[in-house]
Design an enzyme around this catalytic site. Structure first.
Site, PDB file in Angstrom:
ATOM      1  N   ASP A 180     -63.551  -1.741 -49.804  1.00  0.00           N
ATOM      2  CA  ASP A 180     -63.643  -3.196 -49.874  1.00  0.00           C
ATOM      3  C   ASP A 180     -63.955  -3.790 -48.502  1.00  0.00           C
ATOM      4  OD1 ASP A 180     -60.881  -3.587 -52.255  1.00  0.00           O
ATOM      5  OD2 ASP A 180     -62.980  -3.016 -52.536  1.00  0.00           O
ATOM      6  N   ASP A 224     -57.675  -4.074 -45.665  1.00  0.00           N
ATOM      7  CA  ASP A 224     -57.239  -2.800 -46.253  1.00  0.00           C
ATOM      8  C   ASP A 224     -58.389  -1.812 -46.341  1.00  0.00           C
ATOM      9  OD1 ASP A 224     -54.829  -4.236 -48.581  1.00  0.00           O
ATOM     10  OD2 ASP A 224     -54.616  -3.528 -46.519  1.00  0.00           O
ATOM     11  N   ASP A 256     -62.559  -5.884 -46.670  1.00  0.00           N
ATOM     12  CA  ASP A 256     -61.372  -6.606 -46.208  1.00  0.00           C
ATOM     13  C   ASP A 256     -60.584  -5.713 -45.259  1.00  0.00           C
ATOM     14  OD1 ASP A 256     -60.207  -4.723 -47.832  1.00  0.00           O
ATOM     15  OD2 ASP A 256     -59.577  -6.122 -49.389  1.00  0.00           O
ATOM     16  N   GLU A 288     -62.760   3.416 -52.886  1.00  0.00           N
ATOM     17  CA  GLU A 288     -61.383   2.932 -52.832  1.00  0.00           C
ATOM     18  C   GLU A 288     -60.941   2.440 -54.207  1.00  0.00           C
ATOM     19  OE1 GLU A 288     -61.020  -0.376 -50.249  1.00  0.00           O
ATOM     20  OE2 GLU A 288     -58.990  -0.887 -50.858  1.00  0.00           O
TER      21      GLU A 288
END
Length: 653
Positions: free
Chosen positions: A505, A509, A507, A428
């Site tokens: 990541d 997103d 998280d 990403e």
């Protein structure tokens, strides 16, 4: 519904174990809680105080473990105010295994469960009896469900020099899927103790329903070398090499006494025998200590082959070439081993790679040079394996050259042509992609950075997929075309990587991008998942910087995958007498915040990373769920699902 102080429940003593047994032990069968008792007896043998361990499976489904060690102390504990044996069996995190900084500690390299083990055995048993022979007397006490039901009392006299402990437990079947202990697993466990502790006599007695009994005995005077010789059925390419090496007191890199013992050999054909242990604990799933042994064997044999000019032109040895015909028994000693899961089937300690590699390499290289004919036979096996791997890579190259697709310019490809070793990381963002490119193993790891969110392809037809640049680049980099679930395995013929790793990541997103990529592969490249090629990387969310503690405990960095691992690491540090305020905790906002070294060590290094393989579920179950989650006209269904399951999803993120 009111929310007051009375709403908060506090679990005391062993209640947490009975409330959530799966957090402390295996719940498929009671073997692990019995193993904790056996490990304690083996620790006494490791410390030189026990010569015999006797295990009995009784007709009433109870199990007894008896040793002739020193016996658990029966004196009143100076802090708890009750007999010490009661403290051991009724308190979590109580035992003789925490004082590991003491070089003379009997439990410096113990295999017990860090003070949790036998208390868990007690909590999950309908009855548990402990008989201690010590100080000229025999002492007995009994428990039920973790509570004392018969206080400690002296039940007889014993010779002053006699000592030992006998524990008999009746596992509570309500906590386990099956009340029966797998006999094969128990036999392997007991045999391993005899293998790793030369001269220790281990026996297993099984009481039959008719009142008779059968007994098996294990004792290996020559330890691992004798055991490995008995396991090998095929012709040896060279004699078995057995040795051991441990760090001296003045070692600057590793705690004194840590190291490894091993027996290793190479066979010309047939099956392999491979077993590894850490502090007497079997690790059937391997781990970082086996990686260290593999690295040492590779370095030593490569050095020998290069020194004697044995490598043909164009042949480049790899670690798997050297290890492909190797059988071994490995026993590592680590001061604070870190395992994957409570049942300790795989070692995760990062420092074990360097520790075992350093201890094994020099003795093995010396042995190879002292036995040149045997070493040349081993080198021949490795060279043949390397040549076979090279031929396989050339076949892949020809298939690849027959295509007309041009690889994406942003792809940082790997050098190897062997798809069984090659990996591609779908990363990403360009920032994380830059760290991944710098930290990767260029030989086998490729990096493809993705910009922004990937297209939701659930309702996109295969003919329109390549209109999206990111999807086009992924497909071309992988070397395969879109296909349906009914397609044959031939659609993977030009696959360029054995592992496709989604690295995002930790998280929300990142999770969204991961879902979009999973949708792409499930909908348009299902054979990739069916054949086990798709994985999730698991980068850590936290880094804990632990200050040094004297000469033997340099500063450390501990990485935690999530909040639960962070709290578990802090709890462990408290047990090591490290003040929480002295530990610096950093939270990674994303992969781009990690430098290349951190990203390699935590997420990309095959020896220390944690990958999660994506499995292909049943289509009649997964299809409707994905349609509800990813379909454009399913907003009402998604809303209802989120209202019903939102708390569950939030708790897992």
């Amino acid at each position: 519904m009111s929310y007051t102080a009375e709403s908060i429940a506090v679990l005391k003593g062993l209640e947490p174990v009975r409330h959530r047994p799966g957090m402390y032990t295996r719940t498929d069968c009671p073997l692990h809680i019995i193993q904790e008792v056996i490990d304690n007896a083996a620790d006494e043998a490791l410390a030189g105080h026990c010569k015999r361990i006797q295990v009995t499976l009784h007709r009433d489904q109870s199990v007894s473990v008896q040793d002739d060690g020193r016996g658990i102390p029966v004196e009143v504990h100076p802090v708890e105010g009750v007999p010490t044996v009661e403290v051991v069996f009724t308190r979590l995190h109580a035992g003789g295994k925490f004082n590991k900084n003491d070089g003379d500690s009997a439990y410096r390299f113990s295999g017990g469960l860090h003070g949790v083990g036998v208390s868990v055995t007690n909590a999950l048993s309908t009855r548990l009896e402990v008989e201690v022979t010590r100080g000229g007397g025999r002492h007995l006490m009994a428990f039920s469900g973790g509570d004392v039901i018969e206080p400690l009392r002296q039940v007889g006299e014993a010779p002053k020099k006699a000592s030992g402990t006998r524990v008999r437990a009746w596992p509570d079947g309500s906590f386990f899927d099956s009340p029966h202990i797998p006999l094969g697993e128990l036999e392997r466990l007991l045999r391993s103790k005899a293998v790793l502790l030369p001269g220790l006599e281990v026996s297993l007695t099984i009481e039959q329903a008719d009142g008779s009994a059968s007994t098996q005995n294990w004792c290996f005077q020559q330890g691992m070398q004798q055991y490995l010789a008995e396991q090998i059925q095929d012709e040896l390419a060279a004699p078995i090499f057995a040795a051991e090496k441990y760090a001296p007191k003045d070692d600057e890199n590793f705690p004194p006494g840590s190291g490894a013992a091993w027996a290793i050999c190479w066979t010309l054909e047939g099956g392999l025998a491979r077993e590894s242990y850490v502090n007497l604990i079997p690790t059937p799933a391997g781990g970082t200590h086996e990686s260290g042994l593999r690295q040492a064997a590779f370095d030593a044999l490569k050095s020998f082959a290069e020194h004697h000019a044995l490598l043909p032109k164009g042949v480049k040895l790899a670690a798997e070439d050297v290890f492909t015909r190797a059988s071994f028994v490995l026993a590592a000693r680590l001061l604070d081993p870190s395992f994957q899961g409570q049942t300790k089937e795989r070692l995760n300690s990062r420092d074990a790679v360097a520790l075992v590699a350093r201890m094994v390499r020099d003795p093995l290289e010396l042995w190879l040079n002292e036995h040149p004919e045997a070493a040349k036979k081993i080198a021949e096996l490795a060279i043949k394996a390397a040549q076979a791997r090279t031929r396989a890579g050339q076949k892949v190259e020809k298939r690849k050259q027959s295509g007309v697709a041009i690889l994406p310019g942003k792809l940082s490809d790997c050098q190897s042509e062997d798809i069984s070793r090659n990996e591609i990381f779908l990363v990403e963002g360009d920032s994380a992609g830059g760290s991944a490119k710098s930290g990767r193993d260029k030989e086998t790891q490729a990096i493809l950075p993705l910009r922004g969110k990937v297209l939701n392809t659930w309702e996109v037809e295969a003919g329109s997929l390549f209109a999206n640049r990111e999807v086009h680049d992924i497909a071309v980099a992988l070397g395969i075309d879109p296909h349906g679930p009914e397609a044959g395995d031939a659609v993977l013929a030009n696959l360029r990587y054995g592992k496709v790793v989604i690295m995002t990541d930790a998280d929300v997103d990142g999770s969204h991008i991961r879902v979009l990529l999973c949708t792409l592969f499930y909908r348009h490249f299902p054979k990739l998942i069916e054949h086990g090629h798709l994985y999730f990387a698991q980068p850590p969310l936290y880094r804990l910087d632990v200050p040094g503690q004297g000469k033997n405990r340099p500063p450390r960095k501990i990485y935690a995958l999530d909040n639960a691992e962070r709290e578990a690491a802090l709890d462990k540090l408290k047990l090591e007498k490290i003040k929480p305020e002295s530990v610096s905790i950093s939270r990674f906002k994303g992969l781009g915040e990690m430098n290349s070294e951190q990203l390699w060590e935590t997420t990309m290094c095959p020896d220390t990373r944690r990958l999660m393989r994506v499995r292909l579920p049943r289509r009649d179950e997964a299809g409707p769920v994905l349609n509800m989650l990813m379909g454009k006209n399913e907003a009402s269904g998604r809303r209802a699902w989120m209202e019903a399951n939102g708390a569950l999803v939030g708790a897992e993120m």
